[in-house]
Design an enzyme around this catalytic site. Structure first.
Site, short mmCIF file in Angstrom:
data_model
loop_
_atom_site.label_atom_id
_atom_site.label_comp_id
_atom_site.label_asym_id
_atom_site.label_seq_id
_atom_site.Cartn_x
_atom_site.Cartn_y
_atom_site.Cartn_z
N LYS A 1 0.83 -1.19 0.00
CA LYS A 1 0.00 0.00 0.00
C LYS A 1 0.88 1.25 0.00
CE LYS A 1 -4.26 -1.87 1.92
NZ LYS A 1 -5.31 -1.75 2.97
N TYR B 1 1.74 4.31 6.10
CA TYR B 1 3.12 3.84 5.93
C TYR B 1 4.07 5.00 5.66
CZ TYR B 1 1.46 -1.03 5.35
OH TYR B 1 0.90 -2.27 5.53
#
Length: 408
Positions: free
Chosen positions: A168, A194
């Protein structure tokens, strides 16, 4: 069917696992067995073979990734101690100690990790995920920040912090993206936690004596249940179809059936994490980690059906969340019939995750050149991995050994 050569290779693997009873904690027969790999292990510049400076691991989380990492480090003599940080005790066998703490509570975190509890920790492996999943940006960032702040304060021997991320990072959840994805690809326009976590790690480590490293796996296949673990969904789905006397079909979208896919075997990821946490050439870098091969679902699903002794009948797109809502009694019948470990269907599988994996109508590929050039050369045969894991689930009494059905 699975090629005969793969079956022969599997026959040469000797499990160390003995099931202790239906209610005992079970350890999968994976962490001490040879990986189904096509290359020998190479640790590059890693110092992990040395025992002159004992290493102490702090593993944050005990899901698919955390569990496999703990089980792997359990068997490595250079790691003198393994500590799990989680809300509850692990439901698997391990020599690791556990610090039960709510990482979202800063005071609780500081109190539980202070007082010398983690004074000898040299390496942190962050495998945590917020209860709200990957969409909960604020909570996921807080989990990392609170644990890093604590170890920076209470672990004077800290050498490196490893952060587990995923694809992702490149925007796989947003639709078709550049493949194969490389570590230095531009970030997608839509932010993901992230990115925030990695930016925080870089900034936090920059003035400190310790280093950071990030690992980016995809579709991690391990032995934890009730998690984002695709292989348990495959095994349970096939077992239910067999019990119902129905053919096995690919439940995803037709456009996903012939696209390139990849997975990451959890014990392989654990070894990659150890390498990344200890190798000189891995410091302050990010690395993609997957098995290293690619496959198409239209090739492996007929193999799954053959393994379970059921006919394969192509694509039949369904919403697995809805389809499996009324299959609990079927699973209960399977558990009783084959004397399996007592489990409930809703506790085994994340059908929403399976829907997502088989709903992507584009190639999914991560480039692993960087980690190989840096010194980690292992690869895993994904087709062999699936079969080996099905065998392991039988040994763990999660799915049936069909010849062992109880007499009616």
């Amino acid at each position: 069917c699975f090629p005969a050569a793969l079956g022969l290779a599997l026959g040469q693997l000797t499990p160390r696992f003995t099931h202790p009873g239906p209610n005992a904690r079970s350890r999968p027969p994976d962490s001490q067995r040879p990986l189904p790999q096509s290359s020998t292990r190479t640790m590059g510049n890693s110092t992990s073979a040395s025992t002159s400076n004992p290493k102490v691991a702090l593993v944050v989380g005990k899901g698919v990734i955390g569990r496999s990492l703990v089980e792997y480090l359990d068997g490595q003599p250079e790691w003198s101690k393994v500590i799990i940080v989680a809300r509850s005790d692990p439901d698997f066998e391990t020599r690791a100690s556990t610090i039960k703490v709510d990482l979202l509570d800063i005071k609780d975190t500081d109190a539980k990790l202070g007082g010398g509890a983690i004074a000898d920790v040299t390496h942190v492996f962050f495998c945590g995920l917020a209860p709200g999943g990957t969409d909960d940006v604020k909570t996921n960032v807080a989990l990392l920040k609170n644990i890093v702040d604590a170890v920076d304060k209470h672990a004077p021997k800290l050498e490196r912090v490893l952060l587990n991320e995923g694809l992702k990072y490149y925007g796989v959840h947003l639709g078709k993206f550049k493949t194969p994805a490389k570590e230095d690809d531009p970030r997608p326009a839509q932010h993901h936690f992230y990115h925030t976590q990695e930016d925080y790690m870089k900034a936090r480590a920059e003035p400190r004596p310790w280093e950071w490293v990030a690992i980016r796996p995809d579709v991690v296949c391990g032995y934890a249940t009730g998690q984002m673990n695709l292989v348990i969904c495959i095994a349970v789905y096939c077992a239910i179809m067999k019990e119902l006397g129905e053919p096995i079909t690919f439940p995803g979208k037709a456009g996903s059936f012939d696209k390139l896919a990849q997975v990451c075997y959890a014990p392989h990821l654990a070894r990659a994490c150890e390498w990344a946490a200890t190798a000189d050439g891995a410091a302050n870098e990010a690395f993609n980690v997957v098995n290293g091969d690619f496959f198409r679902w239209d090739h492996v699903w007929p193999q799954f059906a053959d393994y379970f002794g059921v006919a394969f009948k192509g694509v039949k797109t369904v919403d697995l969340v809805e389809t499996m809502k009324d299959k609990g009694p079927v699973w209960d019948r399977i558990v009783a019939k084959y004397d399996l470990k007592p489990t409930k269907l809703e506790d085994l599988c994340n059908w929403g995750f399976a829907n997502w994996c088989w709903g992507n109508e584009f190639d999914i590929m991560a480039d692993t050149t960087k980690i190989r050039q840096a010194g980690f050369h292992e690869t895993v045969d994904s087709e062999l991995m699936f079969k080996r894991m099905f065998d392991d689930f039988k040994t763990m009494r999660i799915i049936p050994e069909y010849e062992s059905a109880k007499a009616a």
